[in-house]
Design a protein around this motif. Structure first.
Motif, PDB file in Angstrom:
ATOM      1  N   THR A  62     -25.672  32.424  41.951  1.00  0.00           N
ATOM      2  CA  THR A  62     -27.089  32.264  41.713  1.00  0.00           C
ATOM      3  C   THR A  62     -26.941  31.450  40.839  1.00  0.00           C
ATOM      4  O   THR A  62     -26.941  32.467  38.961  1.00  0.00           O
ATOM      5  CB  THR A  62     -27.418  33.080  41.928  1.00  0.00           C
ATOM      6  OG1 THR A  62     -28.081  34.017  41.270  1.00  0.00           O
ATOM      7  CG2 THR A  62     -27.200  33.496  43.980  1.00  0.00           C
ATOM      8  N   GLN A  63     -28.863  31.106  39.926  1.00  0.00           N
ATOM      9  CA  GLN A  63     -29.212  30.795  38.544  1.00  0.00           C
ATOM     10  C   GLN A  63     -30.657  31.277  38.439  1.00  0.00           C
ATOM     11  O   GLN A  63     -31.302  31.237  39.684  1.00  0.00           O
ATOM     12  CB  GLN A  63     -29.390  29.128  38.478  1.00  0.00           C
ATOM     13  CG  GLN A  63     -29.131  28.183  37.709  1.00  0.00           C
ATOM     14  CD  GLN A  63     -28.563  28.814  36.700  1.00  0.00           C
ATOM     15  OE1 GLN A  63     -27.522  28.330  37.462  1.00  0.00           O
ATOM     16  NE2 GLN A  63     -28.431  29.173  35.110  1.00  0.00           N
ATOM     17  N   LYS A  64     -30.770  32.298  37.642  1.00  0.00           N
ATOM     18  CA  LYS A  64     -31.749  33.144  37.948  1.00  0.00           C
ATOM     19  C   LYS A  64     -32.350  31.831  36.391  1.00  0.00           C
ATOM     20  O   LYS A  64     -32.748  31.084  35.418  1.00  0.00           O
ATOM     21  CB  LYS A  64     -32.030  33.945  36.896  1.00  0.00           C
ATOM     22  CG  LYS A  64     -33.007  34.764  37.116  1.00  0.00           C
ATOM     23  CD  LYS A  64     -32.831  36.638  36.861  1.00  0.00           C
ATOM     24  CE  LYS A  64     -33.780  37.360  36.783  1.00  0.00           C
ATOM     25  NZ  LYS A  64     -33.875  38.829  36.468  1.00  0.00           N
ATOM     26  N   LEU A  65     -34.287  31.752  37.350  1.00  0.00           N
ATOM     27  CA  LEU A  65     -35.328  30.733  36.197  1.00  0.00           C
ATOM     28  C   LEU A  65     -36.741  31.510  36.298  1.00  0.00           C
ATOM     29  O   LEU A  65     -37.034  32.728  36.655  1.00  0.00           O
ATOM     30  CB  LEU A  65     -35.325  29.941  37.244  1.00  0.00           C
ATOM     31  CG  LEU A  65     -34.753  28.659  37.767  1.00  0.00           C
ATOM     32  CD1 LEU A  65     -35.255  27.795  38.702  1.00  0.00           C
ATOM     33  CD2 LEU A  65     -33.373  28.158  36.594  1.00  0.00           C
TER      34      LEU A  65
ATOM     35  N   GLN B   4     -31.510  22.958  38.407  1.00  0.00           N
ATOM     36  CA  GLN B   4     -31.942  22.215  37.715  1.00  0.00           C
ATOM     37  C   GLN B   4     -32.788  21.448  38.700  1.00  0.00           C
ATOM     38  O   GLN B   4     -34.224  20.828  38.132  1.00  0.00           O
ATOM     39  CB  GLN B   4     -30.636  21.601  37.165  1.00  0.00           C
ATOM     40  CG  GLN B   4     -31.395  19.845  36.416  1.00  0.00           C
ATOM     41  CD  GLN B   4     -31.474  21.025  35.193  1.00  0.00           C
ATOM     42  OE1 GLN B   4     -31.510  22.255  34.605  1.00  0.00           O
ATOM     43  NE2 GLN B   4     -33.485  20.234  34.334  1.00  0.00           N
ATOM     44  N   ALA B   5     -32.817  21.059  39.599  1.00  0.00           N
ATOM     45  CA  ALA B   5     -33.676  20.028  40.462  1.00  0.00           C
ATOM     46  C   ALA B   5     -35.196  20.915  40.392  1.00  0.00           C
ATOM     47  O   ALA B   5     -36.485  20.421  40.715  1.00  0.00           O
ATOM     48  CB  ALA B   5     -33.360  19.775  41.812  1.00  0.00           C
ATOM     49  N   ALA B   6     -35.747  22.267  40.655  1.00  0.00           N
ATOM     50  CA  ALA B   6     -36.567  23.004  40.213  1.00  0.00           C
ATOM     51  C   ALA B   6     -37.173  23.079  39.107  1.00  0.00           C
ATOM     52  O   ALA B   6     -38.832  22.924  38.590  1.00  0.00           O
ATOM     53  CB  ALA B   6     -36.512  24.543  40.785  1.00  0.00           C
ATOM     54  N   ILE B   7     -36.544  23.469  37.811  1.00  0.00           N
ATOM     55  CA  ILE B   7     -36.984  23.035  36.859  1.00  0.00           C
ATOM     56  C   ILE B   7     -37.534  21.917  36.551  1.00  0.00           C
ATOM     57  O   ILE B   7     -38.611  21.401  36.156  1.00  0.00           O
ATOM     58  CB  ILE B   7     -35.805  23.058  35.556  1.00  0.00           C
ATOM     59  CG1 ILE B   7     -36.089  24.520  35.668  1.00  0.00           C
ATOM     60  CG2 ILE B   7     -36.380  22.703  34.122  1.00  0.00           C
ATOM     61  CD1 ILE B   7     -34.205  24.861  35.036  1.00  0.00           C
TER      62      ILE B   7
ATOM     63  N   THR C 141     -44.584  27.187  33.175  1.00  0.00           N
ATOM     64  CA  THR C 141     -42.723  26.879  32.586  1.00  0.00           C
ATOM     65  C   THR C 141     -42.938  27.293  33.374  1.00  0.00           C
ATOM     66  O   THR C 141     -42.268  28.403  33.746  1.00  0.00           O
ATOM     67  CB  THR C 141     -42.991  27.779  30.742  1.00  0.00           C
ATOM     68  OG1 THR C 141     -44.583  27.429  30.378  1.00  0.00           O
ATOM     69  CG2 THR C 141     -41.757  27.931  30.521  1.00  0.00           C
ATOM     70  N   VAL C 142     -41.450  26.838  33.128  1.00  0.00           N
ATOM     71  CA  VAL C 142     -40.027  26.740  34.327  1.00  0.00           C
ATOM     72  C   VAL C 142     -38.680  26.035  33.743  1.00  0.00           C
ATOM     73  O   VAL C 142     -38.309  24.948  33.218  1.00  0.00           O
ATOM     74  CB  VAL C 142     -40.390  25.813  35.952  1.00  0.00           C
ATOM     75  CG1 VAL C 142     -39.331  26.267  36.493  1.00  0.00           C
ATOM     76  CG2 VAL C 142     -41.205  26.327  35.904  1.00  0.00           C
ATOM     77  N   ASN C 143     -38.093  27.608  32.798  1.00  0.00           N
ATOM     78  CA  ASN C 143     -36.544  26.980  32.798  1.00  0.00           C
ATOM     79  C   ASN C 143     -35.892  27.935  32.845  1.00  0.00           C
ATOM     80  O   ASN C 143     -35.547  29.429  33.628  1.00  0.00           O
ATOM     81  CB  ASN C 143     -37.299  27.065  31.005  1.00  0.00           C
ATOM     82  CG  ASN C 143     -37.521  28.470  30.525  1.00  0.00           C
ATOM     83  OD1 ASN C 143     -37.234  29.402  30.711  1.00  0.00           O
ATOM     84  ND2 ASN C 143     -38.266  28.537  29.333  1.00  0.00           N
ATOM     85  N   LEU C 144     -34.670  28.400  32.527  1.00  0.00           N
ATOM     86  CA  LEU C 144     -33.420  28.853  32.293  1.00  0.00           C
ATOM     87  C   LEU C 144     -33.931  30.531  32.098  1.00  0.00           C
ATOM     88  O   LEU C 144     -34.544  29.784  30.658  1.00  0.00           O
ATOM     89  CB  LEU C 144     -32.184  28.287  31.968  1.00  0.00           C
ATOM     90  CG  LEU C 144     -31.595  27.362  33.559  1.00  0.00           C
ATOM     91  CD1 LEU C 144     -30.276  27.091  32.411  1.00  0.00           C
ATOM     92  CD2 LEU C 144     -31.251  27.573  34.588  1.00  0.00           C
ATOM     93  N   ALA C 145     -33.118  31.639  32.872  1.00  0.00           N
ATOM     94  CA  ALA C 145     -33.866  33.349  32.499  1.00  0.00           C
ATOM     95  C   ALA C 145     -32.607  33.325  31.850  1.00  0.00           C
ATOM     96  O   ALA C 145     -31.966  32.616  31.652  1.00  0.00           O
ATOM     97  CB  ALA C 145     -33.679  33.888  33.838  1.00  0.00           C
ATOM     98  N   ARG C 146     -33.285  33.907  30.191  1.00  0.00           N
ATOM     99  CA  ARG C 146     -32.270  34.218  29.270  1.00  0.00           C
ATOM    100  C   ARG C 146     -31.946  35.919  29.450  1.00  0.00           C
ATOM    101  O   ARG C 146     -33.351  36.477  30.052  1.00  0.00           O
ATOM    102  CB  ARG C 146     -32.640  34.326  27.733  1.00  0.00           C
ATOM    103  CG  ARG C 146     -32.694  32.550  27.540  1.00  0.00           C
ATOM    104  CD  ARG C 146     -33.663  32.560  25.962  1.00  0.00           C
ATOM    105  NE  ARG C 146     -34.697  33.077  26.044  1.00  0.00           N
ATOM    106  CZ  ARG C 146     -36.190  32.100  25.170  1.00  0.00           C
ATOM    107  NH1 ARG C 146     -35.821  31.123  25.470  1.00  0.00           N
ATOM    108  NH2 ARG C 146     -36.830  33.404  25.005  1.00  0.00           N
ATOM    109  N   PRO C 147     -31.078  36.303  29.059  1.00  0.00           N
ATOM    110  CA  PRO C 147     -30.591  38.102  29.253  1.00  0.00           C
ATOM    111  C   PRO C 147     -32.016  38.855  28.088  1.00  0.00           C
ATOM    112  O   PRO C 147     -32.076  38.410  27.400  1.00  0.00           O
ATOM    113  CB  PRO C 147     -29.242  37.827  28.597  1.00  0.00           C
ATOM    114  CG  PRO C 147     -28.578  36.795  28.364  1.00  0.00           C
ATOM    115  CD  PRO C 147     -30.188  36.010  28.608  1.00  0.00           C
ATOM    116  N   MET C 148     -32.241  39.543  29.281  1.00  0.00           N
ATOM    117  CA  MET C 148     -32.991  40.623  28.547  1.00  0.00           C
ATOM    118  C   MET C 148     -32.321  41.081  27.180  1.00  0.00           C
ATOM    119  O   MET C 148     -31.543  41.129  26.762  1.00  0.00           O
ATOM    120  CB  MET C 148     -33.607  41.466  29.378  1.00  0.00           C
ATOM    121  CG  MET C 148     -34.831  42.550  28.285  1.00  0.00           C
ATOM    122  SD  MET C 148     -35.635  43.968  30.039  1.00  0.00           S
ATOM    123  CE  MET C 148     -35.162  45.205  29.470  1.00  0.00           C
ATOM    124  N   GLU C 149     -33.042  41.148  26.105  1.00  0.00           N
ATOM    125  CA  GLU C 149     -32.947  41.409  24.891  1.00  0.00           C
ATOM    126  C   GLU C 149     -33.153  43.037  24.656  1.00  0.00           C
ATOM    127  O   GLU C 149     -33.764  43.564  25.392  1.00  0.00           O
ATOM    128  CB  GLU C 149     -34.106  40.448  23.582  1.00  0.00           C
ATOM    129  CG  GLU C 149     -33.471  39.299  23.362  1.00  0.00           C
ATOM    130  CD  GLU C 149     -34.238  39.154  22.130  1.00  0.00           C
ATOM    131  OE1 GLU C 149     -34.767  39.307  21.581  1.00  0.00           O
ATOM    132  OE2 GLU C 149     -34.726  37.290  22.216  1.00  0.00           O
TER     133      GLU C 149
END
Length: 98
Positions: A2-5, A58-61, A75-83
């Protein structure tokens, strides 16, 4: 895998089911969650969507980033790990009252 957005600048009326519906046109949505403020119970204006594959993500982005939703450009992009958060409270082991 899975890819989190991350989905930001959402109108406050968007809920989990609307997020699922809008992203399902680009692949299999594993989960969709609008973040809710625990005090007010209202949307914080952002959420997260997990797509089944990186290609679907990537298609959704490509399709949804910058799209106008109820007058707001999302805004739709790849989620970054929580700091990690620091400060703001007592240390974990200190259980004495203030």
């Amino acid at each position: 895998m899975t890819q989190k957005l991350y989905v930001g600048n959402l109108p406050y009326t968007v809920d989990d089911s609307a997020l699922t519906h809008n992203f399902s046109g680009y692949g299999t949505v594993q989960s969709a969650k609008v973040v809710i403020d625990r005090d007010s119970g209202r949307s914080k204006g952002f959420g997260f969507v997990e797509m089944a594959t990186a290609a679907e993500a990537q298609a959704a982005i490509d399709a949804l980033n910058g799209m106008s939703v109820q007058g707001r450009s999302i805004t739709v992009n790849l989620a970054r790990p929580m700091e990690s958060r620091s400060g703001g409270g007592r240390s974990g082991g200190d259980r004495r009252p203030y």
